[in-house]
Design an enzyme around this catalytic site. Structure first.
Site, PDB file in Angstrom:
ATOM      1  N   ARG A 161      12.843   3.328   0.057  1.00  0.00           N
ATOM      2  CA  ARG A 161      11.521   3.449  -0.577  1.00  0.00           C
ATOM      3  C   ARG A 161      11.615   3.956  -2.025  1.00  0.00           C
ATOM      4  NH1 ARG A 161       7.744   6.947   3.022  1.00  0.00           N
ATOM      5  NH2 ARG A 161       6.242   6.223   1.489  1.00  0.00           N
TER       6      ARG A 161
ATOM      7  N   HIS B  13       4.729  -7.806  -5.232  1.00  0.00           N
ATOM      8  CA  HIS B  13       3.369  -8.149  -4.781  1.00  0.00           C
ATOM      9  C   HIS B  13       2.998  -9.574  -5.195  1.00  0.00           C
ATOM     10  CE1 HIS B  13       1.732  -4.203  -3.429  1.00  0.00           C
ATOM     11  NE2 HIS B  13       2.755  -3.757  -4.154  1.00  0.00           N
TER      12      HIS B  13
ATOM     13  N   GLU C 161       0.760 -11.423  -4.202  1.00  0.00           N
ATOM     14  CA  GLU C 161      -0.701 -11.651  -4.195  1.00  0.00           C
ATOM     15  C   GLU C 161      -1.338 -11.247  -5.528  1.00  0.00           C
ATOM     16  OE1 GLU C 161       0.809  -9.135  -2.939  1.00  0.00           O
ATOM     17  OE2 GLU C 161      -0.407  -7.322  -3.105  1.00  0.00           O
TER      18      GLU C 161
ATOM     19  N   CYS D 109       5.994  -5.408  -0.057  1.00  0.00           N
ATOM     20  CA  CYS D 109       6.143  -4.022  -0.512  1.00  0.00           C
ATOM     21  C   CYS D 109       6.073  -3.040   0.669  1.00  0.00           C
ATOM     22  CB  CYS D 109       5.123  -3.727  -1.608  1.00  0.00           C
ATOM     23  SG  CYS D 109       5.692  -2.392  -2.687  1.00  0.00           S
TER      24      CYS D 109
ATOM     25  N   GLY E 286       0.880  -1.168   0.000  1.00  0.00           N
ATOM     26  CA  GLY E 286       0.000   0.000   0.000  1.00  0.00           C
ATOM     27  C   GLY E 286       0.911   1.209   0.000  1.00  0.00           C
ATOM     28  N   GLU E 287       0.868   1.935   1.088  1.00  0.00           N
ATOM     29  CA  GLU E 287       1.749   3.100   1.214  1.00  0.00           C
ATOM     30  C   GLU E 287       2.246   3.093   2.648  1.00  0.00           C
ATOM     31  OE1 GLU E 287       3.693   6.616   1.189  1.00  0.00           O
ATOM     32  OE2 GLU E 287       1.941   6.403   2.474  1.00  0.00           O
ATOM     33  N   SER E 288       3.560   3.005   2.805  1.00  0.00           N
ATOM     34  CA  SER E 288       4.066   2.695   4.150  1.00  0.00           C
ATOM     35  C   SER E 288       3.835   3.803   5.166  1.00  0.00           C
ATOM     36  CB  SER E 288       5.542   2.285   4.095  1.00  0.00           C
ATOM     37  OG  SER E 288       6.324   3.298   3.537  1.00  0.00           O
TER      38      SER E 288
ATOM     39  N   ILE F 180       5.380  -2.591  -7.826  1.00  0.00           N
ATOM     40  CA  ILE F 180       4.644  -1.324  -7.924  1.00  0.00           C
ATOM     41  C   ILE F 180       5.298  -0.317  -6.976  1.00  0.00           C
ATOM     42  CG2 ILE F 180       2.404  -0.177  -7.675  1.00  0.00           C
ATOM     43  CD1 ILE F 180       1.120  -3.014  -7.923  1.00  0.00           C
ATOM     44  N   ARG F 181       5.955   0.669  -7.535  1.00  0.00           N
ATOM     45  CA  ARG F 181       6.686   1.652  -6.731  1.00  0.00           C
ATOM     46  C   ARG F 181       7.412   0.958  -5.565  1.00  0.00           C
ATOM     47  NH1 ARG F 181       5.965   6.752  -7.061  1.00  0.00           N
ATOM     48  NH2 ARG F 181       5.623   7.166  -4.863  1.00  0.00           N
TER      49      ARG F 181
HETATM   50  N1  GLN Z   1       5.969   3.101  -2.535  1.00  0.00           N
HETATM   51  C1  GLN Z   1       5.242   2.622  -1.398  1.00  0.00           C
HETATM   52  C2  GLN Z   1       5.928   3.057  -0.094  1.00  0.00           C
HETATM   53  O1  GLN Z   1       6.981   3.582  -0.111  1.00  0.00           O
HETATM   54  C3  GLN Z   1       5.129   1.108  -1.442  1.00  0.00           C
HETATM   55  C4  GLN Z   1       4.370   0.708  -2.665  1.00  0.00           C
HETATM   56  C5  GLN Z   1       3.616  -0.576  -2.557  1.00  0.00           C
HETATM   57  O2  GLN Z   1       3.360  -1.110  -1.481  1.00  0.00           O
HETATM   58  N2  GLN Z   1       3.188  -1.055  -3.691  1.00  0.00           N
HETATM   59  O3  GLN Z   1       5.381   2.871   0.937  1.00  0.00           O
END
Ligand code: GLN
Length: 187
Positions: free
Chosen positions: A103, A167, A169, A77, A45-47, A131-132
């Site tokens: 990150r 990911h 999943e 991730c 997600g987004e940390s 993904i990122r």
């Molecule tokens: N870029 C996100 C972060 O730094 C992680 C991206 C992801 O979980 N797909 O938290």
């Protein structure tokens, strides 16, 4: 019983992978739901948001305590960033595995991509979706590197903690979840 932290990210996909593998699984949102789990998956997600939510829901201390009692951890991730001992430029949060995460380390062109990865212990390559994604710095201690992309670690393990920068999943391939279930000793 395996838990999937259900605050953000690919919760349903992780739950569905666990169901397909025939293990008991539940979504976790409260500290009590962590009681006695054999393993916990922390999705991506987004940390920064994930850290805030874990704190707000009062889960941080309980995750650390259950892990001390033997609960295995699998971070994917953003979940892997949250569980890294060091986070480049930021304060650590739940330092469960001795590694440094950086990150968003794949630039614009490689923001999201899929790559076939050779994974230690698996016969055929794994289709990994990034993904990122964060990168891990090469570990200097007993941490096992199970897969690399561009010569950088992307799947690492130490004891009953496994972190991956992609990911699993999102691939129709259950082998990495299976690995975690073996680590958590439910498979
Ligand atoms: N870029 C996100 C972060 O730094 C992680 C991206 C992801 O979980 N797909 O938290």
């Amino acid at each position: 019983m395996i838990g999937v932290l259900a605050l953000q990210g690919g919760v349903e996909e992780h739950m569905s992978a666990l169901k397909k593998l025939g293990v008991e699984a539940k979504e976790v949102r409260t500290p009590e739901q962590l009681d006695g789990l054999k393993g916990l998956i922390i999705p991506g997600g987004e940390s920064t948001t994930l850290r805030k939510l874990i704190g707000r829901f009062g889960l941080r201390e309980k995750i650390i305590a259950e892990h001390k009692q033997g609960m295995a951890l699998f971070g994917t991730c953003a979940g892997a960033i949250v569980l890294s001992k060091k986070i480049d430029g930021e304060k650590e949060f739940i330092p469960a595995l001795e590694i440094t995460a950086k990150r968003n380390s794949y630039g614009a062109q490689l923001d999201s991509f899929e790559a076939m990865l050779k994974i230690k212990g698996l016969e055929k390559e794994f289709p990994a979706v990034f993904i990122r994604a964060p990168e891990f710095l090469p570990p200097t201690n007993g941490v096992e590197v199970l897969a690399e992309f561009n010569k950088k670690p992307v799947l690492v393990k130490d004891g009953n903690v496994m972190l991956c920068s992609f990911h699993p999943e999102l691939s129709q391939d259950l082998r990495i979840h299976e690995l975690f279930l073996k680590i958590a000793k439910v498979y």
